[in-house]
Design a protein around this motif. Structure first.
Motif, mmCIF file in Angstrom:
data_model
loop_
_atom_site.group_PDB
_atom_site.id
_atom_site.type_symbol
_atom_site.label_atom_id
_atom_site.label_comp_id
_atom_site.label_asym_id
_atom_site.label_seq_id
_atom_site.Cartn_x
_atom_site.Cartn_y
_atom_site.Cartn_z
ATOM 1 N N TYR A 37 0.825 -1.201 0.000
ATOM 2 C CA TYR A 37 0.000 0.000 0.000
ATOM 3 C C TYR A 37 0.865 1.259 0.000
ATOM 4 O O TYR A 37 0.569 2.229 -0.694
ATOM 5 N N SER A 66 -5.876 -0.039 6.510
ATOM 6 C CA SER A 66 -7.253 0.240 6.109
ATOM 7 C C SER A 66 -8.168 0.744 7.212
ATOM 8 O O SER A 66 -8.917 1.702 7.013
ATOM 9 N N ILE A 83 -7.918 1.675 1.007
ATOM 10 C CA ILE A 83 -8.729 0.958 1.986
ATOM 11 C C ILE A 83 -9.276 -0.309 1.343
ATOM 12 O O ILE A 83 -9.804 -0.263 0.229
ATOM 13 N N GLN A 84 -9.183 -1.417 2.059
ATOM 14 C CA GLN A 84 -9.782 -2.650 1.572
ATOM 15 C C GLN A 84 -11.294 -2.469 1.476
ATOM 16 O O GLN A 84 -11.904 -1.828 2.322
#
Length: 156
Positions: A37, A66, A83-84
């Protein structure tokens, strides 16, 4: 494929959002450094800063991931976040990691960038062959307030 998605997101979508609201600074919540990420956020920053005619500064923030990112974006502490999907769903509907909290609704999804898979990794010489073999073992759940921690707790 990830390079193409990063380029499209950072070179097209982000500048439109930024110029539309007159922002001069942009903070991106990613995850700890080093992580995928965070690397993704750094590449987005490079692409945005190289876009012609746009004058703003981009800061890539290492975060827990996230769960922290959705809270930060909801509270207007950052402008973009990675963010997931399942975390944003839970935040919006006050379930899972956000159960018992007020729903977080001050955010919108811009794009689904890629499908994430959960991996459980053990040493090849261990006697662990299925999830139930982890019972009684010391394990890492990931960073506190991360999507990894949330997924690990769901699996276990």
């Amino acid at each position: 494929m990830k390079k193409l998605l990063t380029f499209i997101f950072s070179a097209v979508i982000c500048p439109l959002a930024i110029t539309g609201c007159g922002e001069k600074e942009l903070s991106i919540g990613t995850a700890f450094n080093p992580s995928m990420y965070h690397s993704f956020g750094e590449q987005m920053k490079k692409n945005m800063e190289n876009a012609k005619g746009l004058k703003y500064s981009v800061t890539v923030l290492p975060t827990a991931g996230s769960v922290e990112n959705v809270r930060m974006i909801n509270d207007n502490r950052i402008q973009l976040a990675l963010i997931q999907n399942d975390v944003s769903y839970e935040a919006y509907h006050s379930t899972g990691s956000f159960k018992g909290e007020q729903p977080l609704r001050n955010f919108v999804a811009v794009a689904g960038l890629y499908t994430e898979a959960c991996h459980i990794v053990v040493r090849a010489d261990s006697n662990i062959h299925k999830v139930s073999d982890l019972l009684g073992k010391a394990i890492s759940l990931g960073t506190f307030n991360s999507g990894t921690e949330k997924n690990a707790k769901e699996i276990l």
